[in-house]
Design a protein around this motif. Sequence first.
Motif, mmCIF file in Angstrom:
data_model
loop_
_atom_site.group_PDB
_atom_site.id
_atom_site.type_symbol
_atom_site.label_atom_id
_atom_site.label_comp_id
_atom_site.label_asym_id
_atom_site.label_seq_id
_atom_site.Cartn_x
_atom_site.Cartn_y
_atom_site.Cartn_z
ATOM 1 N N LEU A 140 14.827 33.790 22.440
ATOM 2 C CA LEU A 140 14.355 33.175 23.690
ATOM 3 C C LEU A 140 13.704 31.821 23.425
ATOM 4 N N LEU A 143 16.425 29.350 22.783
ATOM 5 C CA LEU A 143 17.138 29.045 24.022
ATOM 6 C C LEU A 143 16.386 28.027 24.862
ATOM 7 N N HIS A 147 17.766 24.095 25.542
ATOM 8 C CA HIS A 147 17.983 23.509 26.862
ATOM 9 C C HIS A 147 17.069 22.302 27.090
ATOM 10 N N ILE A 237 14.361 31.966 32.290
ATOM 11 C CA ILE A 237 15.735 32.246 31.858
ATOM 12 C C ILE A 237 16.673 32.292 33.063
ATOM 13 N N SER A 238 16.168 32.728 34.195
ATOM 14 C CA SER A 238 17.004 32.839 35.385
ATOM 15 C C SER A 238 17.406 31.479 35.939
ATOM 16 N N TYR A 240 18.554 28.898 34.060
ATOM 17 C CA TYR A 240 19.608 28.281 33.279
ATOM 18 C C TYR A 240 20.978 28.655 33.846
ATOM 19 N N THR A 242 24.562 30.091 34.517
ATOM 20 C CA THR A 242 25.147 31.360 34.093
ATOM 21 C C THR A 242 26.158 31.119 32.973
ATOM 22 N N SER A 246 22.630 32.176 28.340
ATOM 23 C CA SER A 246 21.585 32.655 29.250
ATOM 24 C C SER A 246 21.685 34.161 29.468
ATOM 25 N N THR A 247 22.900 34.677 29.475
ATOM 26 C CA THR A 247 23.067 36.128 29.636
ATOM 27 C C THR A 247 22.487 36.867 28.436
ATOM 28 N N GLY A 249 20.125 35.736 26.683
ATOM 29 C CA GLY A 249 18.685 35.588 26.840
ATOM 30 C C GLY A 249 18.094 36.673 27.732
ATOM 31 N N LYS A 250 18.778 36.961 28.837
ATOM 32 C CA LYS A 250 18.313 38.046 29.714
ATOM 33 C C LYS A 250 18.371 39.385 28.987
#
Length: 464
Positions: A140, A143, A147, A237-238, A240, A242, A246-247, A249-250
Amino acid sequence: MPSVLSHTGIMLGVFLIVWSGLTAAFGLYLQSRCSRYLDRGTSSFFALSQITYPNAAVIFDLAIAVKCFGVGVSYMIIIGDLMPGVVLGFNGRAMEIPYLVDRQFWVTAFMLFIIPLAFLRRLDSLKYTSLVALVSIGYLIVLVIYHFSVDPHADPRNIRVIEWGGAIETLTTLPVVVFAYTCHQNMFSIINEINDSSPSSLIRVVGSSIGSAACIYTLVSITGYLTFGNDVVGNIISMYPTGVASTIGKAAIVVLVLFSIPLQVHPCRASLDAVLKWRPNRAQANPTGRPGSPLLTAAGAARGDHGGGAPMSDTRFAIITTVILILSYITALSVTSLARVLAFVGSTGSTSISFILPGLFYYKISDPDSIHHQRLMKEDDDIEDSGASETEDNRTLAQSNASIQSGASTASTQNTWRWRKKWRWDMEHIEHGLLRRMSVALAIYGMIVMAVCLILNIFFVAAH
């Protein structure tokens, strides 16, 4: 954390992150100091409360149990909220299968992973799952920084550096920062299980954990906030695009909270066991708290899996753990507002465990007139005197042999040793008095934070 800076501004936000880390570390340090008054491997909030505030022991442990229960529920809510997005990120056609995007299904599914971990008796047994959680945190961090380095940054006019959003906005975010450092419920278990429980070793544990957390929070908050400015939301994270990164990361957040839930079940179970075993007559059996007294015996009998002493029976262990998991599961399915859970847990449970209880416990147990403090000081003096006497005997023997030839006297050396001992005692007395005053200040600070944040969050949650 980036959302916190959107309300406080960068300067004040970073200050709050560092300040909250320092106060949390001080609370952990006071817990380590309190553990010295108890036998090795027997430290717990319950044992401390039994020899400091025996009539309030059940209240303290109940508060810890509620706090840990609330945190576990909040983690399960996060799993239910994120997993539908994770599935859709990996397979857009998952929408055609209704239960794959149903939060209740995922809460139920992940409960099957939580159950075996929650039934582990020792905190040490969770070290491998904790390692996986740390890897998730590392991903995370990478990530967010990635970004920040490749995405366009927010308009400078939409970024607060020195200015803030106001007192109310800042205070409503304070529980989030306090909550981020709350690991105090597991401190006594760590003290009981760690191989080297010396003061210097425990200080290194506290310093490395809180210090690394503060650095991570500061780095992520600044880079995340500069990326989106005041438009940033609670879960960055939400925001960034799709995609696979990012997925993942979730999914990393899901893994992180999944393996954090057993860390909450462990102290929750121990505190509930202490609450169920508490009896008023035990607390009043021997208010002196001398070794071997009924008071300490009752405390030891009620420790459960706090560590040391007689452990919980297998049946009792299974029943309490099962009840915690069932209630957590039902609550997570019924409550969908993560903000509401975190607001109350951060305002009440986190402040109690991080600031109020460590401050009150240390102030009470370290009273110079208390039997506990006098016994500890005597033990320390005996240990030091035995070591110093042995060294002095060696020096005296050597100098006696030399004096046969030179006629030198050992009186000067003996006087120097006595002066050093008195100087050390005076310095420890000054340090002890300062530490007691600081412990009171920490408890008062916690009470103020609890009152202010709880009132503001009640109105904030009600307004939304």
